[in-house]
Design an enzyme around this catalytic site. Structure first.
Site, PDB file in Angstrom:
ATOM      1  N   PRO A 115       0.953  -1.223  -0.119  1.00 59.27           N
ATOM      2  CA  PRO A 115       0.100   0.147   0.202  1.00 59.27           C
ATOM      3  C   PRO A 115       0.933   1.222  -0.033  1.00 59.27           C
ATOM      4  CG  PRO A 115      -0.842  -1.603   1.482  1.00 59.27           C
ATOM      5  CD  PRO A 115       0.599  -2.190   1.134  1.00 59.27           C
ATOM      6  N   GLY A 119       3.569   3.737   5.343  1.00 57.12           N
ATOM      7  CA  GLY A 119       4.717   3.353   6.330  1.00 57.12           C
ATOM      8  C   GLY A 119       4.993   2.374   6.256  1.00 57.12           C
ATOM      9  N   GLY A 122       7.531   0.991   1.075  1.00 52.71           N
ATOM     10  CA  GLY A 122       7.185   0.392  -0.177  1.00 52.71           C
ATOM     11  C   GLY A 122       8.293   0.608  -1.298  1.00 52.71           C
ATOM     12  N   SER A 123       8.921   2.057  -1.144  1.00 52.00           N
ATOM     13  CA  SER A 123      10.079   2.498  -2.060  1.00 52.00           C
ATOM     14  C   SER A 123      11.260   1.572  -1.835  1.00 52.00           C
ATOM     15  CB  SER A 123      10.406   3.939  -1.978  1.00 52.00           C
ATOM     16  OG  SER A 123       9.173   4.705  -2.113  1.00 52.00           O
ATOM     17  N   SER A 124      11.705   1.256  -0.518  1.00 53.95           N
ATOM     18  CA  SER A 124      12.736   0.568  -0.342  1.00 53.95           C
ATOM     19  C   SER A 124      12.605  -0.686  -0.815  1.00 53.95           C
ATOM     20  CB  SER A 124      13.191   0.925   1.074  1.00 53.95           C
ATOM     21  OG  SER A 124      12.384   0.159   2.012  1.00 53.95           O
ATOM     22  N   ALA A 125      11.519  -1.345  -0.763  1.00 49.87           N
ATOM     23  CA  ALA A 125      11.283  -2.555  -1.099  1.00 49.87           C
ATOM     24  C   ALA A 125      11.566  -3.027  -2.566  1.00 49.87           C
ATOM     25  CB  ALA A 125       9.703  -3.146  -0.991  1.00 49.87           C
ATOM     26  N   ASP A 167      14.496   0.674   7.511  1.00 51.06           N
ATOM     27  CA  ASP A 167      13.732   0.028   6.502  1.00 51.06           C
ATOM     28  C   ASP A 167      14.400  -0.931   5.778  1.00 51.06           C
ATOM     29  OD1 ASP A 167      11.712   1.722   7.503  1.00 51.06           O
ATOM     30  OD2 ASP A 167      11.210   2.715   5.666  1.00 51.06           O
TER      31      ASP A 167
END
Length: 335
Positions: A115, A119, A122-125, A167
């Site tokens: 989502p 928090g 998502g970007s670092s994933a 993260d």
């Protein structure tokens, strides 16, 4: 490589369990990854380098309403910029260490169902999945502490996104991880102490998140960074307190005191509430969850919460209380 020379690599959503946001300020945190949501890259050899757009990167819309909805869901920036910055950093890393990548090219596409703006990292994933794919494709080994640093640099140095190491360490190590970002050790080695913990030590855990977009982490972290850099006393002291909460939760887990964890998670959020101007919707989400007897704190910068619950009856009450508010509730599968 997998069948037909295709490489699939994943990185999972992250929940900051306790101690955040002290990770960017030489603090301590505990986080976990869970496979209910993930980002994935798919690579295959090609005579060139091609980054294939995702739905988040489209520039053709059926109508202005369609464009508006796309921006609400995905923001103004898609994932291609994350891949571009990752590839640049990977090339620089290999050049610096004398790793010959040859002339082999590839096509890469990405997918994410994490989502947006709640928090869950998502970007670092997406960046982590990209690096995992690149490392496998070119057979390059990057030590995990170093990889977390590189992933952070993609966001902070290349893209100007305010972020901390939590993260990236969580998604590189996976599972449940205790992190100590001790200033002296960071200065000496470039990374902190990262200790995997057994997820079975945890009490009953839930995740809840808003189905509508929340505020991006760039806004949140840039504000707190400025206040910290100015030496605002209550912010500096808060970072120390959050780090102490991480140690207290770790001790409770290792000593089998699961019932003590919820109160410490609540303390993490309550201090945050005293320091920041939190959006009323986020406060209502926390208070609604706590009204059932569960504990609750942010997983990251707002929009999603993590907490403990006593039993299935309390979890059912959580769902009955939060879902009418357009808040999804789940039991995370930690991986």
């Amino acid at each position: 490589m997998e069948n037909n020379g295709i490489i699939r690599s994943r990185a999972y959503a992250r929940a900051g369990f306790v101690g955040n946001p002290s990770d960017g300020y030489n603090g301590k945190t505990i986080s976990f990854t869970f496979d209910d949501f993930y980002a994935e890259t798919v690579m295959y050899e090609a005579p060139y380098i091609e980054l294939l757009p995702n739905r988040r990167d489209r520039s053709i819309y059926n109508s202005l309403d369609d464009l508006e909805q796309s921006v609400r869901e995905c923001g103004y920036y898609g994932g291609i910029r994350l891949l571009q910055a990752s590839l640049k950093r990977f090339r620089e890393y290999c050049r610096k260490r004398g790793v010959d990548l040859g002339s082999k090219g590839f096509a890469m596409r990405y997918f994410s169902n994490i989502p947006h703006h709640v928090g869950m990292a998502g970007s670092s994933a997406i960046i982590t999945a990209c690096f995992r794919g690149l490392a496998r494709f070119y057979d390059v080994d990057i030590p995990r502490p170093e990889l977390a640093n590189i992933i952070l640099s993609v966001e902070t140095d290349e893209l100007g996104i305010g972020a901390g190491l939590q993260d990236r360490v969580a998604q590189v190590y996976q599972g449940l991880t205790y992190m100590d970002f001790n200033k002296a050790k960071m200065a000496q080695t470039g990374y902190g102490d990262y200790v995997p913990l057994d997820p079975s030590l945890l009490p009953n855990i839930y995740i809840a998140f808003k189905r509508e977009l929340s505020e991006g982490s760039e806004v949140f972290h840039n504000d707190i960074r400025a206040r910290f850099n100015l030496g605002e006393r209550k912010v500096v002291e808060a970072m120390q307190t959050w780090a102490g909460l991480a140690d207290q939760v770790r001790a409770a887990l290792l000593e089998g005191r699961k019932n003590d964890v919820g109160e410490l998670l609540n303390a993490n959020f309550d201090l945050r509430r005293r320091i920041y101007a939190i959006h009323p919707d986020n406060i209502r989400m926390v208070e609604a969850a706590r009204s059932t007897g569960a504990s609750a704190k942010f997983t990251g910068s707002g929009g999603a919460i993590v907490g403990t619950y006593a039993d299935d009856a309390m979890f059912a009450e959580l769902k009955q209380t939060l879902e009418p508010l357009s808040i999804a509730v789940l039991k995370p599968n930690i991986i």
